[in-house]
Design a protein around this motif. Structure first.
Motif, PDB file in Angstrom:
ATOM      1  N   VAL A 146       2.177  -7.688  -9.585  1.00  0.00           N
ATOM      2  CA  VAL A 146       1.484  -6.617  -8.883  1.00  0.00           C
ATOM      3  C   VAL A 146       0.753  -7.166  -7.663  1.00  0.00           C
TER       4      VAL A 146
ATOM      5  N   LEU B 109       3.242  -7.608  -4.959  1.00  0.00           N
ATOM      6  CA  LEU B 109       3.650  -6.321  -4.384  1.00  0.00           C
ATOM      7  C   LEU B 109       2.584  -5.794  -3.434  1.00  0.00           C
ATOM      8  N   LEU B 110       1.325  -5.901  -3.870  1.00  0.00           N
ATOM      9  CA  LEU B 110       0.226  -5.383  -3.044  1.00  0.00           C
ATOM     10  C   LEU B 110       0.133  -6.181  -1.743  1.00  0.00           C
TER      11      LEU B 110
ATOM     12  N   ARG C 281       2.525  -7.722  -0.233  1.00  0.00           N
ATOM     13  CA  ARG C 281       3.645  -7.358   0.632  1.00  0.00           C
ATOM     14  C   ARG C 281       3.383  -6.034   1.340  1.00  0.00           C
TER      15      ARG C 281
ATOM     16  N   LEU D 242       4.461   1.010  -7.564  1.00  0.00           N
ATOM     17  CA  LEU D 242       4.334   0.003  -6.518  1.00  0.00           C
ATOM     18  C   LEU D 242       5.706  -0.524  -6.164  1.00  0.00           C
ATOM     19  N   GLY D 243       5.827  -0.996  -4.952  1.00  0.00           N
ATOM     20  CA  GLY D 243       7.110  -1.521  -4.493  1.00  0.00           C
ATOM     21  C   GLY D 243       7.877  -0.433  -3.797  1.00  0.00           C
ATOM     22  N   TYR D 244       8.781  -0.842  -2.961  1.00  0.00           N
ATOM     23  CA  TYR D 244       9.540   0.119  -2.189  1.00  0.00           C
ATOM     24  C   TYR D 244      10.799  -0.568  -1.728  1.00  0.00           C
TER      25      TYR D 244
ATOM     26  N   GLU E 213       7.044  -1.595  -9.781  1.00  0.00           N
ATOM     27  CA  GLU E 213       6.271  -1.485 -11.016  1.00  0.00           C
ATOM     28  C   GLU E 213       5.684  -0.094 -11.084  1.00  0.00           C
TER      29      GLU E 213
ATOM     30  N   LEU F  34       2.404   1.657 -12.994  1.00  0.00           N
ATOM     31  CA  LEU F  34       1.217   1.262 -13.755  1.00  0.00           C
ATOM     32  C   LEU F  34       0.243   2.425 -13.889  1.00  0.00           C
TER      33      LEU F  34
ATOM     34  N   THR G 118      -3.276  -3.526 -14.675  1.00  0.00           N
ATOM     35  CA  THR G 118      -2.253  -4.374 -15.292  1.00  0.00           C
ATOM     36  C   THR G 118      -2.798  -4.731 -16.665  1.00  0.00           C
TER      37      THR G 118
ATOM     38  N   LEU H  79      -6.514  -3.754 -10.023  1.00  0.00           N
ATOM     39  CA  LEU H  79      -6.286  -4.145  -8.627  1.00  0.00           C
ATOM     40  C   LEU H  79      -6.220  -2.901  -7.755  1.00  0.00           C
ATOM     41  N   GLU H  80      -6.902  -2.958  -6.618  1.00  0.00           N
ATOM     42  CA  GLU H  80      -6.846  -1.793  -5.744  1.00  0.00           C
ATOM     43  C   GLU H  80      -5.528  -1.758  -4.978  1.00  0.00           C
TER      44      GLU H  80
END
Lengths: 816, 229
Positions: free
Chosen positions: A797, A800-801, A803, B159-161, B167, B169, B205, B210-211
């Motif tokens: 995570v 990912l953040l 990125r 998250l992710g693209y 992910e 969450l 997580t 996490l922000e």
């Protein structure tokens, strides 16, 4: 007049003579035998199957000895009913013919419960539904015969297993009934016959004419220069398709997905507004009325073209057309022959299929398909081995339909081919699963699905029986939302996820209509016809497995590329893709005999490695997962994986420093089973597999379009279900089945093992390319990805953040 | 992860709870106790065991800090079918172990459907709590008087693209006058939310909170409909 004379006269009246295989089938039926009829499409299989019972019973046939006709597609049932009825009338027989499927109205069902027709046409699911009603056995115990149509469509899948179990039940109820399967050409007819008739049967196999003379032509772009390397629409060739369509009075245009059929329909209408009303759309998410209308229009010749999906794959004996189009990859040889068989029924004509590539490489697939057809190289179809989800569904069906005794059911179930080696442990688990939930005694509080009363397994709760009946079947369906006009009238269904994202006023297409979302109430999306505005409507996407290219085709595609590497351009299709393949050679290479090609390319997304074994997508998914998993054991790393029919791609954010040695080291055979099992469980593929199993086994209640709200409280996402089972009951046999199915038919274990051996025996050639090669391109644009990771969730995570933050500057200057 | 709300520090915990130091209050939402029993009552054999984990996690959270009370922001119990003798017994036993903590339930839609809670649980019930400028309730409040703590939405974030890994969450959603908690129960699904327009998203997580920044490409795209995407 004797019946045989009447039959002979009927043939003579049409200028026909019965074919040898038809006579053979009739005579076997008259002798009381059961068997399988194998013949190419359009050769008179239906008459071969129908006239056996006619010759035996003639005028004497009455409702006390009905004939059951099972067809896999309800779209076919109406078609079949009309044709069977017409034939019987012309023979002067007073037999009644009726249909009973999911589309049959309640009024008709109620009448059928009182009075059966002489010939009842039904689907496997509708037959199972009858077994779930306590009053059924009386009727079914008087059957004179059963015909299972299009058995090749069922033999290799779970619907076929459902049919096997239903037939096992029928054999127990009515041992004398003759059972005949009707099938297109299959690779192993004897096994297909045993799968139909049971492991201890002695079937007759009757072979009709086979057909290899079909004509496969392709539509090719005038210039390949701008033709895409990847894609799925094929609309660039629209004009050429229309030109070809104009030459035909009637045609069928097959697409591989429902979304694609919607887009083609719209595109045809836009290009030829004068065809409005004479072209139609047919796919599985449309309302039954709409589908029925199209089927009838096709039969009467009222439409010139139907754009369709596999929903019209079958039914080849009736409603022939002049031209068949295939848009996109053929996927399999048998399927292509089947589709082609809908044309060329007139004497002296051969079936003809016009193939429309959606990207350059599909031209190679069509070329490969043509050579496979000529060689008669069909895909094998293996009946699934002892699927537990189907077994528990069947047992609950029996329990709801008057109950069963364990001893009898055990014997009966094991006569079905797929369960001939069912273990006692699995059987005991299945019984426990439907009575106590399957876990250790007492763990499932309040759970009661099936009760045991004096040794008899019975569903005693009405609601349980009702819910079970709603979920009978093995067709994977996603939670769907019915689409209906505000003023009334259904159009079809879209997936819940799609409906949930629509805002009021959003426009989308369904069934060829452009609709505007008005509101979503419970499980109905209300819409109105959209005013004609320029903005493109959305096209719903329906889930549904992507069919991998069959092994037969994949290896032939590789063969074509190897020929090309030696400068052999064997046909017009290969000549057309020459430019693209020469670019591939310039940037990288073409696969050569004895070699496996791999490429690495760096991009802003990270470092990609592409490997091209040409073993079919299923095997590539397995190989990719295995490679990723084995490498991830050596260090914390996350891979995004894509696979297609030619190869696979692993993408990592940080450079794994790919070398020939590193790749080759991952193909070893040690601990293969263990490693595959481990990477399977890590991956997301198994979740989708489990969803289908959970649905069949009755763990997921999807309700149905327009369902009452009470279903909501027990609706649950399959992902969550998989998570809780993995965590709280990791040894659950249904999880085991999901892994087994992944191994056997998703990854095609044997092909995977073969592919690994091939990789070890081949020289690996790794080429670094500055940009994506033509072969890599389709993988790069594929949005369907899996993840294999050995990093902690938190690390993944964080990456990912980070990125996402890095991407921020891209947007500078863009108005929001 | 600590965030400042109306001058007070609120700690967002990876166990899907929030800690209000000022009033020594632990907040959770959407526990859905007994959901598995509800499924069993409808003849669907899902594995049991979730509630033991959830109750144990609550105990650990309470033990780790000087909690005075636990406020449940609705949907403590899944349905009337969830109130089996076994569920009643397990929660009573848990309550006995946590006797030193006050437990307040702000009723949610599921609680209302389930009827009265067993007296042995010693859980006081109400429809909302207002303390100074803070409001505790189940559903988000459109009128927004004061700062609202709520649940009900089961928010989660993707998250992710593009071509990279992805992910999904559970998350906290912080708006200027509202904090939505993730669903606490192990047997609960999620509804996707996206950051932006004054919404801050804090992803959970298994070990951290996490922000999620306001990033491009976070609106649902066509590939969000893709299988397995």
């Amino acid at each position: 007049m004797s019946t045989i004379t009447r039959v002979e006269d009927w043939f003579a009246g049409r200028g026909w003579t019965p074919l040898a295989f038809q006579r053979e089938a009739w005579s076997a039926y008259q002798q009381g035998r059961s068997g399988l009829l194998i013949s190419a499409t359009g050769t008179g299989k239906t008459l071969a199957a129908l006239l056996g019972p006619v010759l035996v019973h003639g005028d004497r046939a009455d409702i006390s000895h009905p004939l059951l006709w099972i067809t896999p597609m309800r779209a076919l049932a109406a078609d079949l009913e009309r044709n069977v009825r017409r034939t019987l009338q012309e023979l002067g027989l007073a037999w009644t013919v009726e249909t009973r499927t999911g589309d049959t109205e309640n009024r008709v069902r109620a009448r059928q419960a009182k009075q059966w027709p002489t010939v009842l046409i039904t689907t496997p699911e509708s037959l199972c539904l009858q077994f779930s009603r306590p009053e059924h056995p009386e009727r079914l115990a008087t059957l004179q015969g059963v015909v299972v149509d299009e058995w090749h469509e069922l033999v290799g899948n779970k619907r076929g297993v459902l049919t096997q179990l239903a037939l096992a039940r029928l054999r127990a109820l009515r041992p004398d009934a003759r059972v005949w399967g009707v099938s297109a050409t299959v690779r192993d007819p004897e096994r297909a016959a045993l799968a139909l008739l049971g492991s201890d049967a002695d079937p007759v196999v009757v072979r009709g004419p086979e057909r290899r003379d079909l004509e496969l032509v392709t539509i090719r772009p005038a210039s390949m220069e701008r033709f895409p390397w990847a894609g799925h629409l094929g609309l660039r060739l629209l004009d050429a398709v229309i030109a070809e369509m104009e030459l035909a009075a009637t045609s069928l245009l097959f697409t591989n997905t429902r979304a694609q059929s919607e887009q083609w329909y719209q595109a045809l209408l836009t290009a030829r507004p004068d065809w409005a009303g004479s072209i139609a759309l047919h796919h599985g998410s449309l309302d039954r009325e709409a589908r029925r209308w199209v089927e009838q229009a096709l039969d009467t010749g009222a439409v010139r073209c139907v754009v369709c999906t596999s929903s019209l794959d079958l039914g080849v004996d009736f409603a022939p057309v002049d031209t068949v189009f295939q848009v996109g990859s053929p996927k399999g040889v048998a399927r292509l022959i089947q589709r082609a068989g809908r044309s060329g029924h007139q004497p002296g004509r051969t079936p003809r299929i016009v193939c429309v590539p959606t990207h350059a490489f599909e031209l190679i697939e069509f070329s490969a398909a043509r050579s496979a057809i000529a060689a008669g190289d069909l895909e094998p179809c293996e009946p699934p081995v002892a699927p537990l989800d189907i077994l528990v569904q069947h047992l609950v069906t029996l329990a709801a339909g008057g109950g069963f005794f364990a001893e009898d059911a055990w014997r009966e179930v094991r006569t079905a081919w797929s369960y001939r080696s069912l273990t006692e442990a699995d059987w005991k688990w299945a019984l426990a699963f439907i009575t106590s939930g399957g876990a250790a005694l007492g763990a499932y509080e309040q759970f009661r699905k099936v009760d045991v009363v004096d040794g008899c397994y019975r569903v005693t709760k009405r609601r349980v029986a009702q819910w079970h009946r709603m979920h009978i079947g093995a067709i994977a369906a996603d939670a769907s939302v019915r689409v209906a006009y505000v003023r009334g009238g259904g159009i079809g269904a879209v997936e819940e996820a799609f409906a949930a994202r629509l805002k009021k006023g959003d426009r989308f297409t369904l069934g060829g209509h452009i609709l505007e979302a008005v509101r979503l109430v419970d499980a109905t999306l209300f819409v109105r016809a959209a005013p004609n505005r320029a903005k493109e409507p959305l096209v719903p996407r329906w889930m549904g497995g992507r069919i991998p290219l069959s092994g037969a085709l994949a290896s032939r595609v590789r063969g074509r590329l190897e020929e090309a590497a030696r400068g052999g351009w064997v046909d017009e299709e290969m000549a057309a893709v020459r430019d693209v393949l020469e670019q591939q050679q310039a940037l990288s290479q073409l696969p050569r005999p004895g070699e496996v090609l791999a490429e690495t390319t760096a991009s802003r997304d990270g470092v990609h490695v592409f490997v091209y074994p040409f073993a079919g997508r299923a095997v590539h998914e397995g190989l990719a997962a295995l490679l990723a998993w084995r490498i991830s054991r050596t260090r914390p790393i996350t891979f995004a994986i894509a696979a297609n029919d030619y190869g696979f791609e692993l993408l990592a954010a940080e450079d794994p420093a790919w070398t020939v040695e590193a790749l080759a080291a991952a193909w070893h055979e040690d601990d293969l089973e263990r490693d595959i099992a481990a990477c399977l469980h890590d991956g997301e593929m198994i979740r989708r597999r489990f969803r289908e199993i959970a649905r069949i086994a009755g763990l997921i209640f999807e309700g149905y379009p327009g369902a009452r709200k009470s279903f909501k409280s027990v609706q649950i996402s399959s992902g969550l279900l998989f998570d809780v089972f993995s965590r709280y009951e990791p040894g659950h046999p249904l999880l085991g089945q999901a892994a087994r199915e992944m191994r056997e038919d998703i990854f095609e274990w044997r092909r995977l093992v073969d592919a690994l051996a091939m990789l070890r025996a081949s020289r690996l050639r790794l080429v670094a390319t500055p940009v994506f090669s033509p072969l890599a391109f389709p993988l790069v644009v594929d949005r369907m990805r899996h993840r294999i990771s050995s990093e902690s969730l938190e690390d993944r995570v964080r990456r990912l953040l980070a990125r996402m933050m890095r991407r921020q500057p891209d947007r500078e200057g863009v108005a929001v | 992860m600590k965030v400042s709300i109306a001058g007070h520090l609120v700690e967002l915990l990876p166990e899907k709870a929030a800690w209000l130091e000022a009033t020594r209050t632990l907040l959770v939402a959407d526990v859905h106790v007994g959901k598995e029993s509800h499924f069993h009552a409808h003849a669907i054999p899902v594995p049991p065991g979730m509630r033991h984990d959830d109750l144990a996690r609550l105990s650990r959270l309470l033990a780790a800090r000087p909690a005075r009370r636990l406020v449940v922001l609705g949907d403590w119990i899944h349905s009337r079918h969830a109130l089996t003798p076994e569920v009643e017994r397990d929660v009573t036993a848990w309550r006995t172990r946590q006797a030193g903590v006050e437990v307040v339930l702000v009723r949610g839609n599921h609680d209302r459907g389930a009827g009265r809670l067993p007296a042995s649980w010693k859980i006081s019930e109400c429809d909302r709590i207002e303390e100074h400028e803070w409001v505790f309730r189940h559903e988000p409040d459109t009128r927004k008087t004061g700062f609202v703590f709520c649940g009900h939405q089961h928010p989660c974030v993707r998250l992710g693209y593009g071509r990279g890994p992805r992910e999904r969450l559970p998350c906290f959603v912080l708006r200027p006058r509202e904090l939505v908690l993730p669903a606490f129960g192990s047997f609960t699904g999620g509804h996707p939310v996206w950051p932006g327009r004054g919404r801050r998203i804090f992803a959970v997580t298994d070990s951290s909170v996490l922000e999620v920044g306001e990033a491009p490409n976070h609106e649902p795209g066509p590939d969000d409909y893709a299988p397995g995407g």
